[in-house]
Scaffold this motif. Structure first.
Motif: not given
Ligand code: ATR
Length: 282
Positions: A242-264, A267-271
């Motif tokens: 009965g607990f709220a769960i959050v899977d780990g895929l979003g961590m992979l996607l969100h950790q990529a955001v700052p790098g993309f913004e630095l190089w290109f 600021r991209p959006v995780v959609d």
């Protein structure tokens, strides 16, 4: 002087050894296309013995890259070889994102930011809890503990098979972090508001241990940084209880955001489409 008609195309990398399994090219490729940016991001395998030469090429500007991501086994060495590691990666002792400015290699670590951004997106008010339990004491656990502590969680219990590794983390992070053996798990979970799995427990062909999540606060959130499978054995158990769960895929996607913004420079959006793209690739 630069000719105003000249176009500058940035090229970024993910390096590791091996690096074939990396999903980062898929993620950054999606954003480059979505934002119409003429740039590239590709896997670039570098053996451990060649890594310092690779960093030297980055500094000299002969690699053709403007920066990139660093994964296993280069994260620790990268933070040591960088000219300008930021405070985050100095505290963690590991870098995952590099960029070059005026011939100097800058380094940061975005894993913790990715972790909290994923929780912010999927678990309302998760940071209102005062106690968190972290299962596992490896490199990934370290980044997560730093991020959760920086968001103000007052007590973090780290439970690990090898207690000495958990102890290393409590020594590193000070009085917020407490080290425990596996046997203490049930006890330290009592009343906690956040449970984070950073181990591969139950996914190596062995049965997952049964965990009684019901001793936690009734509004506790259970999350896992492992994202293959999306619903790990521990997340399934928590959901069934009965607990709220959050899977780990979003961590992979969100950790990529700052790098993309630095190089290109955008600021991209995780959609949802990006998330689905990575799921389809699993
Ligand atoms: P990462 O950098 O991804 O965190 P790691 O440094 O290898 O990887 O850490 C893996 C974590 O999972 C460790 O906490 C490890 O426990 P030990 O420190 O005792 O090795 C934990 N782990 C992996 N398999 C496990 C198992 N079968 N039972 C309990 N813990 C396990």
């Amino acid at each position: 002087m630069r000719d105003s008609r000249e176009t500058f195309v940035n090229h970024a990398f993910v390096t590791g050894y091996p690096v074939k399994h990396s999903r980062s090219p898929l993620i950054h490729g999606y954003w480059l296309k979505q934002l119409g940016i003429e740039g590239s991001y590709r896997a670039h395998e570098v053996k451990p013995e060649d890594f310092s030469a690779f960093i030297a090429e980055l500094k000299q500007g002969t690699s053709g890259f403007c920066g990139g991501n660093v994964t296993i086994p280069h994260k620790e060495v990268a933070h040591r070889l960088a000219d300008r590691p930021d405070d985050l990666c100095l505290e963690l002792g590991a870098a995952n994102t590099l960029w070059i400015e005026a011939g100097q290699v800058h380094a940061t670590n975005t894993d913790g930011r990715g972790f909290v951004a994923n929780l912010d997106e999927r678990a309302d008010r998760w940071d209102h809890c005062s106690t968190a339990v972290v299962l596992g004491a490896g490199g990934a656990s370290r980044a997560v503990i730093q991020a959760v502590r920086d968001r103000g969680v007052k007590t973090i219990h780290v439970v690990n098979r090898t207690v000495a590794r958990a102890k290393e983390l409590s020594d590193r992070f000070g009085s917020t972090v407490h080290a425990h053996p596996m046997e203490a798990l049930g006890e330290v979970m009592r009343g906690a508001g956040l449970f984070i799995n950073t181990t591969s427990l139950g996914m190596d062909g062995q049965e997952a241990p049964q965990i009684d999540f019901t001793v936690m606060a009734s509004d506790a959130v259970v999350t896992d940084i492992v994202y293959v499978p999306l619903k790990t054995p521990l997340l399934r158990q928590a959901e069934q209880q009965g607990f709220a769960i959050v899977d780990g895929l979003g961590m992979l996607l969100h950790q990529a955001v700052p790098g993309f913004e630095l190089w290109f420079g955008r600021r991209p959006v995780v959609d949802a489409n990006l998330r689905q793209l990575v799921i389809d690739d699993m």
